[in-house]
Design a protein around this motif. Sequence first.
Motif, mmCIF file in Angstrom:
data_model
loop_
_atom_site.group_PDB
_atom_site.id
_atom_site.type_symbol
_atom_site.label_atom_id
_atom_site.label_comp_id
_atom_site.label_asym_id
_atom_site.label_seq_id
_atom_site.Cartn_x
_atom_site.Cartn_y
_atom_site.Cartn_z
ATOM 1 N N THR A 7 0.831 -1.204 0.000
ATOM 2 C CA THR A 7 0.000 0.000 0.000
ATOM 3 C C THR A 7 0.863 1.251 0.000
ATOM 4 O O THR A 7 0.565 2.209 -0.719
ATOM 5 C CB THR A 7 -0.944 -0.005 1.218
ATOM 6 O OG1 THR A 7 -1.741 -1.196 1.172
ATOM 7 C CG2 THR A 7 -1.850 1.193 1.220
ATOM 8 N N LEU A 10 2.324 1.673 -3.439
ATOM 9 C CA LEU A 10 1.303 2.162 -4.361
ATOM 10 C C LEU A 10 1.040 3.648 -4.153
ATOM 11 O O LEU A 10 0.883 4.400 -5.110
ATOM 12 C CB LEU A 10 0.002 1.372 -4.203
ATOM 13 C CG LEU A 10 -0.007 -0.020 -4.811
ATOM 14 C CD1 LEU A 10 -1.281 -0.755 -4.432
ATOM 15 C CD2 LEU A 10 0.130 0.050 -6.308
ATOM 16 N N ALA A 11 0.998 4.081 -2.891
ATOM 17 C CA ALA A 11 0.772 5.501 -2.594
ATOM 18 C C ALA A 11 1.926 6.343 -3.125
ATOM 19 O O ALA A 11 1.706 7.426 -3.673
ATOM 20 C CB ALA A 11 0.597 5.718 -1.093
ATOM 21 N N ALA A 35 -4.097 -1.051 -7.092
ATOM 22 C CA ALA A 35 -4.641 -0.589 -5.810
ATOM 23 C C ALA A 35 -6.006 -1.209 -5.567
ATOM 24 O O ALA A 35 -6.324 -1.622 -4.454
ATOM 25 C CB ALA A 35 -4.733 0.934 -5.778
ATOM 26 N N ALA A 72 -3.808 6.892 -0.046
ATOM 27 C CA ALA A 72 -3.821 5.614 -0.749
ATOM 28 C C ALA A 72 -5.220 5.017 -0.801
ATOM 29 O O ALA A 72 -5.592 4.386 -1.783
ATOM 30 C CB ALA A 72 -2.853 4.637 -0.080
#
Length: 170
Positions: A7, A10-11, A35, A72
Amino acid sequence: MHKTLHTVLLASALSVCLATPAWSSGLMDSIKSQATESLGGITAPQSTSGTSAMGSTSGLGGLGGASGLGAALGLPSIAGDTAGNAAGVLQYCIQNKYLGGTDAASVKDKLLSKVGIGGKQEQQQDSGYQQGLAGMLSGSGGSTFDLGKLKSDLKDKACSYVLDNASSLL
């Protein structure tokens, strides 16, 4: 631990894409897809204008700590005009055991006092607070997010995001 790292990565990738939109449109679609898979099929929330919170920098919050996770997840930013709703969400989180201890209850009570909806009757009449009790987080700019759509472990993190950001309103 692996999902948390995933996560965060991805953020971070998302922030790069938002900062350089000219070369990132294909990469952005790929990150959104990853995501969505990582979050258990949840897509980014839609604002009242119809723009995805992941496709716009408004309402994303910062990229560090709970704010980074809020970004996120696509959680809207919390401001003074949404304090009553944040108090309702905190109560939702407390009742569903996503937040515990006296800290969350204290912040919730202070927010209610600050916006003048301390009594039961006032709370029942405040639509923002009532939406929060149902797990619907309203952000500045009219964006909303339904916490009920998150997996349980992400609800814990979303509730922590609300607590951290609501505390800054006091």
